[in-house]
Design an enzyme around this catalytic site. Structure first.
Site, PDB file in Angstrom:
ATOM      1  N   ARG A   1       0.546 -10.523   4.262  1.00 50.72           N
ATOM      2  CA  ARG A   1       0.805  -9.778   5.502  1.00 50.72           C
ATOM      3  C   ARG A   1      -0.063 -10.336   6.647  1.00 50.72           C
ATOM      4  NH1 ARG A   1       4.321  -8.106   2.601  1.00 50.72           N
ATOM      5  NH2 ARG A   1       5.173  -5.989   2.571  1.00 50.72           N
TER       6      ARG A   1
ATOM      7  N   SER B   1       5.994   0.540   5.004  1.00 51.93           N
ATOM      8  CA  SER B   1       4.593   0.710   4.589  1.00 51.93           C
ATOM      9  C   SER B   1       3.729   0.867   5.831  1.00 51.93           C
ATOM     10  CB  SER B   1       4.097  -0.512   3.830  1.00 51.93           C
ATOM     11  OG  SER B   1       4.876  -0.755   2.698  1.00 51.93           O
TER      12      SER B   1
ATOM     13  N   GLU C   1      -0.769  -1.545   8.554  1.00 48.52           N
ATOM     14  CA  GLU C   1       0.123  -2.698   8.667  1.00 48.52           C
ATOM     15  C   GLU C   1       0.897  -2.565   9.985  1.00 48.52           C
ATOM     16  OE1 GLU C   1       2.978  -4.020   5.243  1.00 48.52           O
ATOM     17  OE2 GLU C   1       4.178  -3.145   6.822  1.00 48.52           O
TER      18      GLU C   1
HETATM   19  N1  EPU Z   1       2.843   3.932  -6.151  1.00 50.47           N
HETATM   20  C1  EPU Z   1       2.246   5.166  -6.264  1.00 50.47           C
HETATM   21  N2  EPU Z   1       2.747   6.198  -5.518  1.00 50.47           N
HETATM   22  C2  EPU Z   1       3.821   6.045  -4.708  1.00 50.47           C
HETATM   23  C3  EPU Z   1       4.450   4.792  -4.608  1.00 50.47           C
HETATM   24  C4  EPU Z   1       3.928   3.733  -5.342  1.00 50.47           C
HETATM   25  O1  EPU Z   1       1.279   5.334  -6.994  1.00 50.47           O
HETATM   26  O2  EPU Z   1       4.188   7.032  -4.050  1.00 50.47           O
HETATM   27  C5  EPU Z   1       2.240   2.805  -6.892  1.00 50.47           C
HETATM   28  C6  EPU Z   1       2.945   2.509  -8.191  1.00 50.47           C
HETATM   29  O3  EPU Z   1       1.968   2.171  -9.142  1.00 50.47           O
HETATM   30  C7  EPU Z   1       3.762   1.285  -7.865  1.00 50.47           C
HETATM   31  C8  EPU Z   1       2.882   0.591  -6.855  1.00 50.47           C
HETATM   32  O4  EPU Z   1       2.291   1.653  -6.110  1.00 50.47           O
HETATM   33  O5  EPU Z   1       3.940   0.494  -8.984  1.00 50.47           O
HETATM   34  C9  EPU Z   1       3.588  -0.332  -5.907  1.00 50.47           C
HETATM   35  O6  EPU Z   1       4.638   0.376  -5.228  1.00 50.47           O
HETATM   36  P1  EPU Z   1       5.893  -0.402  -4.596  1.00 50.47           P
HETATM   37  O7  EPU Z   1       6.528  -1.243  -5.625  1.00 50.47           O
HETATM   38  O8  EPU Z   1       6.727   0.584  -3.904  1.00 50.47           O
HETATM   39  O9  EPU Z   1       5.254  -1.399  -3.581  1.00 50.47           O
HETATM   40  P2  EPU Z   1       4.130  -1.229  -2.447  1.00 50.47           P
HETATM   41  O10 EPU Z   1       2.972  -2.045  -2.880  1.00 50.47           O
HETATM   42  O11 EPU Z   1       3.878   0.185  -2.095  1.00 50.47           O
HETATM   43  C10 EPU Z   1       4.929  -3.368  -1.150  1.00 50.47           C
HETATM   44  C11 EPU Z   1       5.221  -3.716   0.266  1.00 50.47           C
HETATM   45  C12 EPU Z   1       6.595  -3.181   0.654  1.00 50.47           C
HETATM   46  C13 EPU Z   1       7.623  -3.795  -0.280  1.00 50.47           C
HETATM   47  C14 EPU Z   1       7.262  -3.432  -1.724  1.00 50.47           C
HETATM   48  C15 EPU Z   1       8.174  -4.065  -2.756  1.00 50.47           C
HETATM   49  C16 EPU Z   1       3.034  -3.747   1.333  1.00 50.47           C
HETATM   50  C17 EPU Z   1       2.106  -3.076   2.279  1.00 50.47           C
HETATM   51  N3  EPU Z   1       4.188  -3.138   1.130  1.00 50.47           N
HETATM   52  O12 EPU Z   1       4.858  -1.939  -1.206  1.00 50.47           O
HETATM   53  O13 EPU Z   1       6.877  -3.607   1.956  1.00 50.47           O
HETATM   54  O14 EPU Z   1       8.923  -3.321   0.012  1.00 50.47           O
HETATM   55  O15 EPU Z   1       5.912  -3.889  -2.014  1.00 50.47           O
HETATM   56  O16 EPU Z   1       7.854  -5.398  -2.929  1.00 50.47           O
HETATM   57  O17 EPU Z   1       2.710  -4.823   0.827  1.00 50.47           O
HETATM   58  C18 EPU Z   1       6.705  -2.906   4.219  1.00 50.47           C
HETATM   59  O18 EPU Z   1       5.907  -3.808   4.383  1.00 50.47           O
HETATM   60  O19 EPU Z   1       7.042  -2.136   5.162  1.00 50.47           O
HETATM   61  C19 EPU Z   1       7.259  -2.676   2.905  1.00 50.47           C
HETATM   62  C20 EPU Z   1       8.079  -1.667   2.655  1.00 50.47           C
END
Ligand code: EPU
Length: 337
Positions: free
Chosen positions: A161, A236, A332
């Site tokens: 990012r 995010s 972000e």
């Molecule tokens: N999780 C929780 N609670 C929640 C949601 C998620 O504990 O309410 C934990 C779970 O362990 C899950 C982990 O967080 O396995 C990761 O969640 P997720 O796969 O939804 O991914 P993220 O890390 O929250 C990132 C990007 C997203 C992208 C997803 C999928 C960032 C800041 N965000 O989210 O990007 O869609 O991975 O690859 O890196 C964005 O930048 O706007 C965005 C949506």
């Protein structure tokens, strides 16, 4: 091209009511150079699709909205093709265009909100793929002297990012188009992200096409992430924090179930959503601001929230997470206040 007193409500995915004193639209590099020569726009805020911007009621800076359109193939060799898109093209429309042509490379990045011009700034990423994996180059206009330059992948200094456009070139460069190197065949598909592999298996797809993967990514995103057209949000809100090995060990000793992604440099990325959920703030709400009930990292505007309300709520989250885990979450989303 230049207007006064323009409502920004439809120009930001949070659906915040705000007004720009001065607002200009650039539909070409020539337009942009013309606007930048106007002293009033020297410190203007550059606005793309408005999906990563939080406006306070009246932004202090004038706004330049980039509306440079067009998608074209600029090079084709062997199984590769270079596609150039204007900064004002909607990112997902570019993904759909490339899939229709049978090109691979953007399938994991389907449905990411925002426009093409913003993609390199934060090196957008999802489901195991980042923009830098397909990035060829981008064209920049220098705000100081309106000169035009082309930056390749190395020059952009991409990170998680992150890129040179968030650092050294922050108030200097405006991205006007982006070129991507895609595959016409011999696709390099990335199905490593857990949910993608599971869904492919459950559908009995053994040799997926880019379109198959894009469909799965769209399904996952639609179930987990709210549609900004229905519920204002900017995806995010915070970046996932990165901690070093000893910080990770310490956290893990008190939270054995800590989700984490080991980085190539030996550090660990921790999901900010997990941290927010642990402090009891998943689905929390204060007036018209809250975190989404299905995803703790997504701040939502339930209707009448102001930019200040959302900013204050985000600061409360930062403070609560920091008190419990000693980790300061970094937004972000960009604050235009
Ligand atoms: N999780 C929780 N609670 C929640 C949601 C998620 O504990 O309410 C934990 C779970 O362990 C899950 C982990 O967080 O396995 C990761 O969640 P997720 O796969 O939804 O991914 P993220 O890390 O929250 C990132 C990007 C997203 C992208 C997803 C999928 C960032 C800041 N965000 O989210 O990007 O869609 O991975 O690859 O890196 C964005 O930048 O706007 C965005 C949506």
């Amino acid at each position: 091209m230049i207007e006064q007193g323009v409502s920004l409500k439809t120009y930001n995915s949070f659906g915040i009511t705000a007004e720009a004193d001065l607002f200009a639209v650039a539909k070409s590099i020539g337009d942009l150079q013309f606007i930048l020569k106007d002293q009033r726009f020297t410190s203007a805020w550059i606005l793309g699709g408005g999906s990563n911007t939080l406006f306070c009621d009246t932004p202090k800076s004038p706004i330049i909205h980039l509306a440079i359109s067009g998608i074209e193939i600029t090079d084709e060799q062997g199984d590769e093709v270079v596609v150039k898109a204007g900064a004002g093209v909607n990112w997902h429309e570019l993904v759909l265009w490339s899939l229709e042509k049978g090109f691979g490379g953007l399938e994991n990045l389907a449905l990411i909100p925002g426009n093409v011009g913003a993609a390199p700034i934060q090196n957008i990423g999802a489901y195991g793929v980042e923009l830098q994996d397909v990035f060829e180059s981008c064209t920049l206009v220098n705000r100081n002297d309106q000169s035009v330059e082309i930056y390749d992948k190395v020059a952009c200094q991409f990170g998680y990012r992150d890129s040179i456009f968030k650092r050294k070139l922050k108030h200097v460069a405006v991205i006007t188009d982006v070129s991507l190197r895609l595959k016409k065949e011999n696709y390099r598909l990335n199905t490593s992200y857990g949910a993608i592999a599971q869904l492919l298996a459950s559908k009995g797809i053994n040799a997926p096409s880019p379109k198959d993967i894009a469909r799965i990514v769209m399904d996952i995103r639609r179930t987990k992430l709210p549609d900004p057209k229905q519920l204002g949000n900017a995806g995010s809100f915070f970046k996932n924090p990165i901690v070093n090995h000893s910080e990770f060990q310490q956290l893990r000793s008190s939270h054995p179930d800590l989700p984490h992604y080991e980085q190539t440099d030996g550090n660990y990325k921790i999901p900010a959503a997990w941290l927010i959920e642990q402090v009891g703030l998943k689905g929390a709400r204060d007036g018209d601001v809250g975190t989404h009930k299905h995803h703790a990292l997504v701040l939502v505007n339930f209707g009448g929230a102001s930019g200040h309300d959302i900013k204050a709520f985000s600061q409360m989250i930062q403070q609560t997470v920091e008190e419990r885990f000693g980790i300061r979450l970094q937004p972000e989303v960009n604050f235009c206040c």
